[in-house]
Design an enzyme around this catalytic site. Structure first.
Site, mmCIF file in Angstrom:
data_model
loop_
_atom_site.group_PDB
_atom_site.id
_atom_site.type_symbol
_atom_site.label_atom_id
_atom_site.label_comp_id
_atom_site.label_asym_id
_atom_site.label_seq_id
_atom_site.Cartn_x
_atom_site.Cartn_y
_atom_site.Cartn_z
ATOM 1 C CG HIS A 250 -0.591 28.424 -5.476
ATOM 2 N ND1 HIS A 250 -0.359 27.074 -5.481
ATOM 3 C CD2 HIS A 250 -1.934 28.586 -5.679
ATOM 4 C CE1 HIS A 250 -1.498 26.439 -5.679
ATOM 5 N NE2 HIS A 250 -2.463 27.333 -5.808
ATOM 6 C CG ASN B 264 -3.878 24.636 -7.871
ATOM 7 O OD1 ASN B 264 -3.219 24.283 -6.896
ATOM 8 N ND2 ASN B 264 -4.767 25.622 -7.831
ATOM 9 C CB CYS C 107 -3.228 27.218 -2.610
ATOM 10 S SG CYS C 107 -4.600 26.307 -3.299
HETATM 11 O O1 UT7 Z 1 -5.232 27.388 -5.989
HETATM 12 C C1 UT7 Z 1 -5.938 28.589 -5.924
HETATM 13 C C2 UT7 Z 1 -7.282 28.425 -6.374
HETATM 14 N N1 UT7 Z 1 -7.615 28.505 -7.745
HETATM 15 C C3 UT7 Z 1 -7.325 29.483 -8.594
HETATM 16 O O2 UT7 Z 1 -6.467 30.287 -8.442
HETATM 17 C C4 UT7 Z 1 -8.161 29.546 -9.824
HETATM 18 C C5 UT7 Z 1 -8.412 30.960 -10.263
HETATM 19 N N2 UT7 Z 1 -9.286 31.039 -11.384
HETATM 20 C C6 UT7 Z 1 -8.935 30.606 -12.641
HETATM 21 O O3 UT7 Z 1 -7.831 30.109 -12.821
HETATM 22 C C7 UT7 Z 1 -9.896 30.810 -13.769
HETATM 23 O O4 UT7 Z 1 -10.983 31.588 -13.312
HETATM 24 C C8 UT7 Z 1 -10.440 29.476 -14.385
HETATM 25 C C9 UT7 Z 1 -9.311 28.773 -15.132
HETATM 26 C C10 UT7 Z 1 -10.974 28.583 -13.288
HETATM 27 C C11 UT7 Z 1 -11.540 29.782 -15.390
HETATM 28 O O5 UT7 Z 1 -11.055 30.664 -16.388
HETATM 29 P P1 UT7 Z 1 -11.964 31.904 -16.844
HETATM 30 O O6 UT7 Z 1 -11.236 32.603 -17.909
HETATM 31 O O7 UT7 Z 1 -12.312 32.668 -15.592
HETATM 32 O O8 UT7 Z 1 -13.207 31.187 -17.487
HETATM 33 P P2 UT7 Z 1 -14.737 31.402 -17.135
HETATM 34 O O9 UT7 Z 1 -15.052 30.752 -15.821
HETATM 35 O O10 UT7 Z 1 -15.097 32.831 -17.331
HETATM 36 O O11 UT7 Z 1 -15.420 30.588 -18.270
HETATM 37 C C12 UT7 Z 1 -15.416 31.053 -19.642
HETATM 38 C C13 UT7 Z 1 -16.180 30.057 -20.461
HETATM 39 C C14 UT7 Z 1 -17.520 29.662 -19.866
HETATM 40 O O12 UT7 Z 1 -18.423 29.462 -20.934
HETATM 41 P P3 UT7 Z 1 -19.512 30.597 -21.306
HETATM 42 O O13 UT7 Z 1 -20.321 30.797 -20.076
HETATM 43 O O14 UT7 Z 1 -18.716 31.797 -21.699
HETATM 44 O O15 UT7 Z 1 -20.240 29.972 -22.445
HETATM 45 C C15 UT7 Z 1 -17.262 28.350 -19.200
HETATM 46 O O16 UT7 Z 1 -18.393 27.529 -19.117
HETATM 47 O O17 UT7 Z 1 -15.418 28.846 -20.531
HETATM 48 C C16 UT7 Z 1 -16.260 27.752 -20.143
HETATM 49 N N3 UT7 Z 1 -15.428 26.750 -19.517
HETATM 50 C C17 UT7 Z 1 -14.784 25.806 -20.227
HETATM 51 N N4 UT7 Z 1 -14.746 25.530 -21.546
HETATM 52 C C18 UT7 Z 1 -13.998 24.499 -21.952
HETATM 53 C C19 UT7 Z 1 -15.120 26.601 -18.200
HETATM 54 N N5 UT7 Z 1 -14.303 25.550 -18.054
HETATM 55 C C20 UT7 Z 1 -14.085 25.046 -19.286
HETATM 56 C C21 UT7 Z 1 -13.321 23.983 -19.771
HETATM 57 N N6 UT7 Z 1 -13.299 23.745 -21.088
HETATM 58 N N7 UT7 Z 1 -12.584 23.199 -18.966
#
Ligand code: UT7
Length: 327
Positions: free
Chosen positions: A254, A284, A113
């Protein structure tokens, strides 16, 4: 008159097929609300029948048309992609052939990225070394080919598309004023997509070959990395060019997550109108995200001569970088 690297033109090309949040709810256990609240993304484009090289060529042609520069005037083509169609030839060589840019030397650069920012710095360095005067940077991704559409933690985030820019070594007081790049290979596993299977094909049977080489990401780790390194990179380009954030007209980050962009806004007291965002429409697109933004901004008349702009990228590697330029 001083001499420097100026951005002459931009181009972009995104596939027509739209993958909406609603469509994803039929594929994995997710919701439109979750995706919008946690990422800001509403839909992304998918290259159903197009290769990475085709997207790259589309963006490159538009950038050249916009520049009114003949392909034969290009000295250098740098392409960035995390999703090449082949190990060899490079995407850059495919674009060189498609454009009939016979004079240009051409190669791909791998910085995920951060690709556009890295490639901009590479072009600027070639110019300063006297090895080229007109260059095309083209970033193209077909990330949908390596996304696991049963994994809700990644499939909502990524989309396909391409963006390009033409740079020229010119008489100017403006252009690229400072660049910063960094990497932290220790965190490589936080964003990982396998290329060739590590086993030697002579040692494994044909049955052992797996075609499932999906991108895997530790989202929290990448989030932490980006919210630490993006401000560092912005601070460094400001210091390096002797400017303050108050003198900056635009920040083009980005496009990974609206929450990361909000962190940047809060940290620098930036108004929302100063930070370009289009991730709601494309998700993204890795290396392509910044040049797609730049192209939209130029075509919508948002970029004016004399404005100062910071481009800031971060992602797989893990890598990061920033460019400060005056238009
Ligand atoms: O291009 C550069 C590379 N990428 C990035 O910059 C990505 C950087 N990271 C992020 O953007 C975020 O960390 C994510 C969007 C990937 C995830 O957001 P988050 O607020 O960190 O969520 P999380 O991983 O802490 O997940 C929270 C909850 C989890 O459930 P539990 O364990 O609390 O029950 C996940 O399983 O949300 C759940 N979850 C979802 N729920 C509904 C994860 N993905 C989804 C989904 N829909 N798509």
């Amino acid at each position: 008159m001083a001499i420097g690297t100026i951005l002459v033109s931009t181009g972009s090309y995104v596939p027509e097929h739209r993958l909406t949040n609603q469509m994803l709810t039929e594929m994995v256990d997710t919701s439109d609300e979750w995706i919008i609240q946690r990422t800001g993304i509403r839909e992304r484009r998918i290259a159903v029948h197009q290769t990475t090289a085709e997207l790259a060529l589309g963006a490159a042609q538009r950038a050249l048309e916009d520049a009114d520069i003949a392909p034969q005037q290009l000295d250098l083509i740098v392409a960035c992609t995390a999703t090449p169609d082949s190990y060899t030839p490079s995407i850059a060589c495919r674009v060189q052939a498609g454009l009939q840019a016979e004079r240009a030397f051409a190669f791909d650069l791998s910085a995920a990225c951060s690709g556009f920012v890295y490639a901009t710095d590479v072009v600027d360095s070639y110019f300063r070394a006297g090895k080229a005067k007109t260059a095309l940077v083209v970033c193209a991704e077909t990330l949908s080919r390596i996304i696991d559409y049963t994994d809700r933690t990644t499939c909502c985030l990524f989309g396909d598309g391409a963006g390009a820019a033409v740079y020229r070594w010119s008489d100017t007081e403006d252009g690229i004023l400072h660049t910063v790049m960094g990497a932290d290979g220790k965190r490589a596993d936080a964003l990982f997509a396998e290329a060739l299977p590590s086993e030697n094909p002579l040692e494994r049977g044909a049955d052992a070959v797996s075609s499932e080489r999906f991108l895997k990401m530790d989202g929290k780790e990448v989030f932490r990395f980006s919210t630490r390194t993006v401000p560092e990179a912005i601070d460094q380009v400001l210091d390096g060019s002797g400017m303050t954030i108050d003198e900056i007209d635009w920040v083009v980050p980005h496009q990974a997550n609206l929450r990361i962009i909000d962190v940047i806004c809060r940290r620098y007291g930036l108004r929302k109108e100063q930070v370009y965002v289009n991730l709601d429409r494309y998700g993204n697109t890795s290396s392509a995200s910044i040049p797609i933004c730049l192209d939209e901004m130029r075509r919508n008349g948002l970029l004016q001569a004399g404005q100062t702009i910071i481009l800031v990228g971060f992602g797989g590697g893990l890598t990061y970088g920033a460019v400060l330029m005056r238009m």
